[in-house]
Design a protein around this motif. Structure first.
Motif, short mmCIF file in Angstrom:
data_model
loop_
_atom_site.label_atom_id
_atom_site.label_comp_id
_atom_site.label_asym_id
_atom_site.label_seq_id
_atom_site.Cartn_x
_atom_site.Cartn_y
_atom_site.Cartn_z
N HIS A 84 0.81 -1.25 -0.10
CA HIS A 84 -0.04 -0.10 -0.07
C HIS A 84 0.98 1.18 0.07
N ASP A 85 0.48 1.98 -0.94
CA ASP A 85 1.48 3.50 -1.04
C ASP A 85 0.87 4.39 -0.42
N SER A 86 0.81 4.73 0.82
CA SER A 86 -0.11 5.16 1.62
C SER A 86 0.41 6.41 2.79
N GLN A 88 -0.49 7.82 5.10
CA GLN A 88 -0.68 7.53 6.71
C GLN A 88 0.28 6.28 7.06
N SER A 103 6.87 1.74 -1.32
CA SER A 103 5.93 1.03 -1.70
C SER A 103 6.56 -0.10 -2.56
#
Length: 127
Positions: A84-86, A88, A103
């Protein structure tokens, strides 16, 4: 002298792929683990220069493992990887003491660039 890296991911294929992408003149894989709990034990025992750590794993996730590794081995660099490229998740990675977050969708040259930066080998990189 090659920098020593501990690879941690619950998928053997991912570990093999990362190994083939980075192992060579500058880096050697000194150990592997398939969950966060194993990662903490191995990081303390073998004292790698860098731990490449997946975020989502069984037994203990990468964030908890990074927190424990940072506490037990403050000189070891930590690179957290996630599917996940988040933003947060990146903030959480920094909060637990990770030196970098990337990521898994990043291409090999990005992975190599980040590792070189963390290890201070960027000026000597041959990739």
């Amino acid at each position: 002298m090659r920098k020593r890296i501990l690879l941690v991911d619950d998928h053997e294929l991912v570990r093999k792929g990362i190994r083939s992408a980075i192992e060579g003149e500058l880096f050697t894989i000194c150990g592997e683990a398939s969950n966060g709990q194993e990662a903490v034990v191995k990081a303390i025992a073998i004292k790698p220069d860098l731990v490449i750590l997946d975020v989502t794993m069984p037994v203990m996730n990468g964030l908890d493992a990074a927190r424990q590794i940072r506490s037990a081995a403050p000189g070891t660099k930590i690179l957290l990887l996630s599917m996940h490229d988040s933003p947060q998740l990146e903030r959480e990675a920094k909060a637990v003491g990770a030196d970098a977050f990337l990521s898994k969708t990043a291409v090999t040259d990005q992975l190599t660039r980040v590792i070189n930066q963390l290890m201070g080998t960027a000026e000597h990189a041959n990739k």
